[in-house]
Write an enzyme that holds these catalytic residues in place. Structure first.
Site, PDB file in Angstrom:
ATOM      1  N   TYR A   1     -57.097  25.340  19.389  1.00 29.17           N
ATOM      2  CA  TYR A   1     -57.996  25.913  18.398  1.00 29.17           C
ATOM      3  C   TYR A   1     -57.346  25.963  17.015  1.00 29.17           C
ATOM      4  CZ  TYR A   1     -61.012  27.133  22.272  1.00 29.17           C
ATOM      5  OH  TYR A   1     -61.830  27.067  23.384  1.00 29.17           O
TER       6      TYR A   1
ATOM      7  N   HIS B   1     -62.451  32.301  31.098  1.00 30.38           N
ATOM      8  CA  HIS B   1     -62.317  31.103  31.942  1.00 30.38           C
ATOM      9  C   HIS B   1     -62.347  31.432  33.434  1.00 30.38           C
ATOM     10  CE1 HIS B   1     -60.518  28.306  28.623  1.00 30.38           C
ATOM     11  NE2 HIS B   1     -61.554  29.025  28.191  1.00 30.38           N
TER      12      HIS B   1
ATOM     13  N   GLN C   1     -65.579  36.992  29.084  1.00 30.86           N
ATOM     14  CA  GLN C   1     -66.570  36.087  29.668  1.00 30.86           C
ATOM     15  C   GLN C   1     -66.941  36.484  31.090  1.00 30.86           C
ATOM     16  OE1 GLN C   1     -64.600  32.308  29.299  1.00 30.86           O
ATOM     17  NE2 GLN C   1     -64.876  32.206  27.092  1.00 30.86           N
TER      18      GLN C   1
ATOM     19  N   GLU D   1     -65.912  17.720  29.007  1.00 32.05           N
ATOM     20  CA  GLU D   1     -65.906  16.625  29.963  1.00 32.05           C
ATOM     21  C   GLU D   1     -67.054  16.708  30.955  1.00 32.05           C
ATOM     22  OE1 GLU D   1     -61.021  16.142  30.172  1.00 32.05           O
ATOM     23  OE2 GLU D   1     -62.175  16.567  31.997  1.00 32.05           O
TER      24      GLU D   1
END
Length: 381
Positions: free
Chosen positions: A274, A158, A95, A253
């Site tokens: 997961y 992340h 990512q 959230e």
């Protein structure tokens, strides 16, 4: 899962994946109706690879980042520039890459730009915040302001990376993900992972930060207990800071961020592993943890977020907009001060979205998370 609005799914999005700027400008717009009025959708720009963040310059150009490590300028007619020069190397696995990029609020006088990256350092990879100046077609005076240390050798996920400026323009905020492999880092106050950080514009720790000057605690930390926040924006109606963060399997959230508060990850969560297993024995709340103002099960994967400015057209006014990756689309939340009201799904199921940006003329722009990425323009009909 919330019911999808059939009026927004009546026909597939017949937009070209890649087109010359002249074709983009000539493209016919589609019209949609939302609960707050009609809007038109057209492709504003194409030819971008996984666009991630951006912001408007005073001359009307949009500065936009591409995750593989490039930044470009998009002209008011949708023409995309060649890659700008002067950017540092980034780590692009997983990512990572070039993440958010934001012109400073006083860009007209300072030419300052802030951007975030995943960067290789001794010991692993960190989320890094930079400050630079933009002159013509390139960056100069490129200076690292902060590394979200300690570095992590394993994993390329992340990173967080979203940037916001305080309403007075004096401080810069940066989100940092928990880095996935060692989620417990989000609860440690001697570690910058899983946090929202607050700095002065030149990278110093503000004296009024909640942990400034405390032994064994990092003074940059503004809030902690976050998983992977990629949405960050101030509510123009109240001055409050909001963040959106990815949960695991469910449990995304929306948080109202207050200094020094602990948002609980991974000690509490509305999501699951997961694998389907419980997280923290299924605890969703506990003493010392701040509850989200809204959460989603199943996931919507909210990335960037933006509040409609007060002068926005009526179709957008009073809304908080989230770019969603899964289910892909645009989610509108009706805001009454800092209280979250009804939600509405727009363009639901059509395309993965990474960021939402309001244009100076009141249009809403969304960046698509695609290898052949686009900027879509939504304007009041």
């Amino acid at each position: 899962m919330p019911l999808r609005r059939r009026s927004l799914l009546a026909a597939p999005l017949a937009l070209p994946i890649l087109a010359a700027p002249s074709l983009v400008r000539a493209q016919e717009a589609e019209t949609f109706r939302s609960q707050h009025g009609a809007f038109r959708l057209r492709t504003f720009a194409t030819g971008l690879e996984n666009p991630w963040g951006g912001g408007f310059l005073p001359d009307g150009h949009l500065l936009v980042s591409e995750r593989p490590g490039r930044a470009r300028l998009v002209a008011p007619d949708g023409t995309v520039s060649a890659p700008l020069t002067g950017l540092p190397e980034v780590v692009t696995g997983g990512q990572g890459g070039l993440l958010d990029i934001r012109p400073a609020p006083d860009f007209a006088t300072t030419s300052e730009v802030y951007f975030s990256t995943s960067t290789l350092v001794t010991g692993g990879v960190v989320t890094r915040l930079y400050r630079a100046r933009l002159a013509g077609q390139g960056f100069t005076e490129v200076r690292p302001l902060l590394d979200a240390v300690p570095p992590q050798a394993r994993g390329r996920n992340h990173f967080g990376g979203r940037i916001a400026f305080s309403p007075d323009g004096a401080h810069v905020f940066l989100t940092c993900g928990d880095r996935y492999e060692q989620r417990e880092r989000a609860q440690r106050l001697d570690d910058l992972a899983g946090k929202i950080l607050r700095l002065t514009r030149d990278g110093r720790i503000p004296a009024d930060n909640p942990f400034a000057g405390k032994q064994g605690q990092r003074g940059e930390i503004f809030s902690y207990g976050h998983r992977n926040p990629q949405g960050l924006a101030f509510n123009p109606a109240t001055g409050s800071l909001f963040s959106a963060e990815f949960g695991p399997l469910g449990g995304d959230e929306l948080n109202l961020i207050r200094p020094g508060q602990n948002y609980g990850w991974p000690e509490v969560s509305y999501g699951r592993e997961y694998s389907g297993q419980l997280i923290a024995n299924g605890r969703t709340a506990g003493p010392g943890f701040t509850d989200p103002v809204k959460f989603w099960v199943p996931s919507i994967s909210p990335s960037g977020l933006a509040f409609a400015p007060p002068e926005a057209p009526a179709v957008w006014r009073g809304g908080l907009f989230l770019a969603c990756l899964r289910t892909p689309g645009l989610l509108r939340l009706r805001m009454e001060g800092d209280r979250v009201g009804a939600e509405e799904q727009l363009l639901w199921g059509r395309v993965r979205l990474r960021q939402v940006i309001f244009a100076p003329d009141g249009a809403l722009l969304v960046l698509t998370d695609e290898a052949r990425g686009r900027i879509l323009r939504l304007e009041a009909a």
